[in-house]
Design a protein around this motif. Structure first.
Motif, PDB file in Angstrom:
ATOM      1  N   SER A   1      39.275  41.447  29.979  1.00  0.00           N
ATOM      2  CA  SER A   1      38.069  41.814  30.732  1.00  0.00           C
ATOM      3  C   SER A   1      37.097  42.591  29.852  1.00  0.00           C
ATOM      4  O   SER A   1      35.881  42.393  29.925  1.00  0.00           O
ATOM      5  CB  SER A   1      38.429  42.654  31.952  1.00  0.00           C
ATOM      6  OG  SER A   1      39.189  41.902  32.863  1.00  0.00           O
TER       7      SER A   1
ATOM      8  N   ASP B   1      36.217  35.863  35.235  1.00  0.00           N
ATOM      9  CA  ASP B   1      37.296  36.830  35.008  1.00  0.00           C
ATOM     10  C   ASP B   1      38.327  36.711  36.131  1.00  0.00           C
ATOM     11  O   ASP B   1      38.152  37.290  37.197  1.00  0.00           O
ATOM     12  CB  ASP B   1      36.740  38.251  34.920  1.00  0.00           C
ATOM     13  CG  ASP B   1      37.763  39.216  34.316  1.00  0.00           C
ATOM     14  OD1 ASP B   1      38.920  38.801  34.084  1.00  0.00           O
ATOM     15  OD2 ASP B   1      37.395  40.380  34.074  1.00  0.00           O
ATOM     16  N   GLU B   2      39.370  35.959  35.886  1.00  0.00           N
ATOM     17  CA  GLU B   2      40.439  35.722  36.865  1.00  0.00           C
ATOM     18  C   GLU B   2      39.872  35.338  38.240  1.00  0.00           C
ATOM     19  O   GLU B   2      40.167  36.002  39.241  1.00  0.00           O
ATOM     20  CB  GLU B   2      41.352  36.947  36.967  1.00  0.00           C
ATOM     21  CG  GLU B   2      41.992  37.293  35.633  1.00  0.00           C
ATOM     22  CD  GLU B   2      43.214  38.197  35.794  1.00  0.00           C
ATOM     23  OE1 GLU B   2      43.899  38.090  36.816  1.00  0.00           O
ATOM     24  OE2 GLU B   2      43.471  39.000  34.879  1.00  0.00           O
TER      25      GLU B   2
HETATM   26 MG    MG Z   1      41.164  41.863  33.402  1.00  0.00          MG
END
Ligand code: MG
Ligand code: ADP
Length: 252
Positions: A43, A173-174
């Motif tokens: 991240s 991000d995910e």
């Molecule tokens: Mg992360």
């Protein structure tokens, strides 16, 4: 042509060095999937690409321009906040939590930034938003509020909202980590279509099947370093490094 280039990118928070010299490259139209255990710096790397964190060392460029700097003659100058904001408009970001405005309909969520930030005429922004809703499989849901939509539908609105700014790069991000398992597929399908249309993307994900199928490059990160990278069929099927193997055996 290179869209994102990182060379020796380092980032620390106080005494904790989170990125310890990241090298990677994403070319126009490519999909790079970034994998790795929690806390490995994925991240943080995306946030650096999106001008949300300043790197401490190395070089990071997006679209051929150094993040945070402008070149005038042979000198580099630090960008001012408003110029950083302008560059950030070219990058779409989708998070694990969709962060839609709860008091706005799907359509209002999508047209907000194009009108307010890009200065698009309302009628144009609305037309584009309808096209985008159709593209993410949500034609007919434009008047729904986030609370009336499933997590998968909300995440698809969030993708449409990012696309409304006509980004040249999309960061994920995910994007499916917070979803119930039965809703993951519909979001991955939208991302797969986006990749097929030629969007340049960096996707942090634990969806190994998606990464194997869609990524041009897979990068496995651990503890702030790139452990291995390359063809996803190799890296995610027959990795060279023990750390990659251990990770894959946990997420599969
Ligand atoms: Mg992360
Ligand atoms: P990942 O996304 O791979 O799980 P992160 O990039 O979120 O990893 O975090 C990497 C490490 O950096 C973690 O140890 C996290 O606690 C730390 N970290 C991230 N952001 C900050 C911050 N703003 N301040 C201090 N530490 C941070």
């Amino acid at each position: 042509m290179t869209m994102v280039a990182a060379e020796g990118v380092r980032k620390r928070f106080g005494s904790l060095e989170v990125l310890k010299g990241i090298d990677l490259e994403v070319r126009h139209g490519q999909v790079l999937c970034l994998l790795g255990p929690s806390g490995s710096g994925k991240s943080t790397f995306l946030r650096c690409v999106n001008h949300l964190e300043k790197i401490d060392a190395g070089r990071l460029s997006v679209g051929g321009e150094l993040v945070g700097y402008v070149r005038r003659g042979d000198r580099l100058h630090e960008l001012r906040e408003k110029d950083i904001a302008r560059r950030r408009r070219d990058i779409g970001m989708v998070f694990q939590r969709f962060n839609l405005f709860p008091h706005m309909t799907a359509l209002q969520n999508i047209v907000e930034a194009p009108i307010r930030v890009r200065g698009e005429a309302r009628a144009c922004a609305v037309r584009h938003a309808r096209e985008l809703l159709e593209r993410v499989g949500l034609a007919g849901r434009e008047d729904s509020y986030p609370a009336q939509l499933s997590g998968g539908q909300q995440q698809r609105v969030a993708i449409a909202r990012a696309l409304a700014m006509r980004p040249k790069l999309m960061l994920f991000d995910e994007p499916t980590s917070a979803l119930d398992p039965e809703l993951v597929g519909e979001v991955l399908d939208v991302m797969r279509d986006l990749a097929a249309e030629g969007m340049t993307m960096i996707v942090v994900t634990h969806e190994i099947g998606f990464a194997r199928e869609v990524a041009d490059v897979a990068v496995f990160m651990d503890d702030g370093v790139v452990v291995e990278s390359g063809d996803p069929r190799t890296v995610l099927t027959d990795p060279c490094h023990e750390r990659t193997r251990a990770f894959l055996s946990k997420v599969l």
